[in-house]
Design an enzyme around this catalytic site. Structure first.
Site, PDB file in Angstrom:
ATOM      1  CB  CYS A 126     -45.239   2.929  11.392  1.00 32.77           C
ATOM      2  SG  CYS A 126     -45.475   1.525  10.469  1.00 32.77           S
TER       3      CYS A 126
ATOM      4  CB  CYS B  47     -51.544  -1.074  13.812  1.00 32.94           C
ATOM      5  SG  CYS B  47     -50.296  -1.690  12.475  1.00 32.94           S
TER       6      CYS B  47
ATOM      7  CB  CYS C 211     -49.535   0.992  16.595  1.00 33.52           C
ATOM      8  SG  CYS C 211     -47.637   1.119  16.642  1.00 33.52           S
TER       9      CYS C 211
ATOM     10  CB  CYS D 121     -36.843  -8.450  20.402  1.00 39.82           C
ATOM     11  SG  CYS D 121     -36.707  -9.933  21.072  1.00 39.82           S
TER      12      CYS D 121
ATOM     13  CB  CYS E 290     -36.252 -11.441  17.793  1.00 35.22           C
ATOM     14  SG  CYS E 290     -37.741 -11.548  17.183  1.00 35.22           S
TER      15      CYS E 290
ATOM     16  CB  CYS F  97     -41.380 -14.165  16.899  1.00 36.63           C
ATOM     17  SG  CYS F  97     -42.244 -13.281  18.553  1.00 36.63           S
TER      18      CYS F  97
ATOM     19  NE  ARG G 123     -41.017 -14.164  22.530  1.00 35.15           N
ATOM     20  CZ  ARG G 123     -39.916 -14.926  22.854  1.00 35.15           C
ATOM     21  NH1 ARG G 123     -39.112 -14.452  24.081  1.00 35.15           N
ATOM     22  NH2 ARG G 123     -39.366 -15.688  22.108  1.00 35.15           N
TER      23      ARG G 123
HETATM   24  S1  SF4 Z   1     -47.718  -2.007  14.810  1.00 37.70           S
HETATM   25 FE1  SF4 Z   1     -47.069   0.173  14.766  1.00 37.70          FE
HETATM   26  S2  SF4 Z   1     -45.050   0.287  14.045  1.00 37.70           S
HETATM   27 FE2  SF4 Z   1     -45.846  -2.026  13.513  1.00 37.70          FE
HETATM   28  S3  SF4 Z   1     -46.698  -1.985  11.579  1.00 37.70           S
HETATM   29 FE3  SF4 Z   1     -48.451  -1.244  12.951  1.00 37.70          FE
HETATM   30  S4  SF4 Z   1     -48.352   1.031  12.782  1.00 37.70           S
HETATM   31 FE4  SF4 Z   1     -46.336   0.212  12.016  1.00 37.70          FE
END
Ligand code: SF4
Length: 335
Positions: free
Chosen positions: A66, A70, A73, A112, A144, A204, A276
């Site tokens: 991705c 984040c 993540c 989901c 979802c 959500c 949740r």
């Molecule tokens: S949480 Fe992970 S998968 Fe979702 S947008 Fe951020 S980096 Fe990408």
């Protein structure tokens, strides 16, 4: 502030507000625990009689790689934990639907699906997503999707395919956001939520605690959520699962009672939303999970894995719910 007492516990007594201040939310969050739990239970019993818990199952359709950064993540290409080597199911509509059928047979009523994308991509991958959504809905399950930002047109096509809900978390407070994500803004996030709402799809939307934020940040996050009018239909409360290779890998596990406080406060602020219990449930232990259920959590992710981290086993979950004396809501209700 309106405070319910036991004799007032009726569905009609529930007050929905969209004008919370951060100070009011913080006052709730920091209340003596017994008082907070009592108030949350009163609200929950009035708004959602019967202690019914929805079981939601989560499948990663597109894992890793991705573009977003984040900090929590393991799927971000900015983190050395990026697990993009995992098999992807982006074109495998039938395989995904087999997972959905198995989830339904195991008792889930919401399925989901996650795509580790910055934004939804048009073309064959999106066509496959639409087919997955329709297929899941045809089974009688709620569907979802979480797949990043989207356009008005994509939101409308997802609505036409029958999508029940779109997940897009705010993650943390507006003030702390840049410490966690720099590749998109809080404003981007809120705009996506608006697009989803405008297309008639349920929201959500929740957050994560344990990322180094302050109590003020937690209050501010809950305040933003509680002032969305109408409230998000589903509010996931996550605890950080610190994964090796992410910038947050060294953070310690959140105190389970902090999760109980977040759940209870979310319940008081958003009486009719599904609260949740999401990532981090495995670290909570049985007693803290039961306290969360008592405080108003009325949905759990069910199954052995979340998107990239493990989750309690199905059998352990069944036992936990039986011990808590809560019922599973099996009817696939529109949220
Ligand atoms: S949480 Fe992970 S998968 Fe979702 S947008 Fe951020 S980096 Fe990408």
């Amino acid at each position: 502030m309106t405070v319910l007492v036991a004799k007032d516990v009726t569905p009609e007594s529930v007050v929905l507000r969209y004008d919370w201040t951060v100070e009011q939310v913080r006052e709730l969050l920091e209340r003596p625990l017994m008082d907070l739990l009592w108030q949350a239970q009163l609200v929950h019993r009035a708004a959602n009689p019967g202690y019914r818990v929805q079981l939601a199952s989560l499948l990663s359709v597109k894992t890793g790689g991705c573009q977003e950064d984040c900090a929590y993540c393991p799927q971000s290409m900015h983190n050395s934990s990026d697990n993009q080597g995992q098999p992807e199911l982006v074109f495998q509509v039938q395989t995904v639907l087999e997972h959905a059928r198995a989830a339904k047979e195991a008792g889930a009523d919401r399925f989901c699906m996650g795509w580790a994308w910055r934004e939804i991509r048009d073309g064959t991958q999106f066509e496959a997503m639409l087919a997955m959504v329709s297929g899941v809905r045809e089974m009688g399950l709620e569907a979802c999707v979480t797949a990043g930002m989207l356009t008005d047109e994509q939101a409308s096509q997802l609505a036409d395919a029958g999508l029940t809900s779109y997940n897009h978390n705010l993650d943390t407070s507006p003030e702390y956001y840049e410490q966690i994500i720099t590749t998109r803004t809080y404003h981007d996030r809120l705009e996506t939520l608006q697009r989803v709402r405008s297309a008639g799809i349920s929201l959500c939307c929740g957050g994560i605690i344990g990322m180094g934020e302050s109590i003020e940040d937690r209050s501010s996050l809950l305040c933003v959520l509680a002032n969305i009018n109408p409230h998000p239909e589903s509010v996931p409360i996550n605890a950080l699962v610190a994964v090796e290779g992410t910038p947050l890998e060294d953070l310690s596990t959140v105190d389970p009672l902090e999760m109980v406080r977040m759940v209870a406060t979310a319940r008081i602020l958003m009486p009719r939303s599904r609260v949740r219990l999401s990532a981090g449930r495995e670290q909570l232990g049985r007693e803290a999970q039961i306290l969360c259920l008592q405080a108003g959590a009325d949905s759990i992710f069910y199954g052995d894995r979340l998107l990239t981290t493990s989750n309690p086993h199905v059998e352990a979950d069944r036992e936990l719910l039986a011990q808590a004396g809560v019922q599973v809501s099996c009817e696939a209700t529109e949220e």
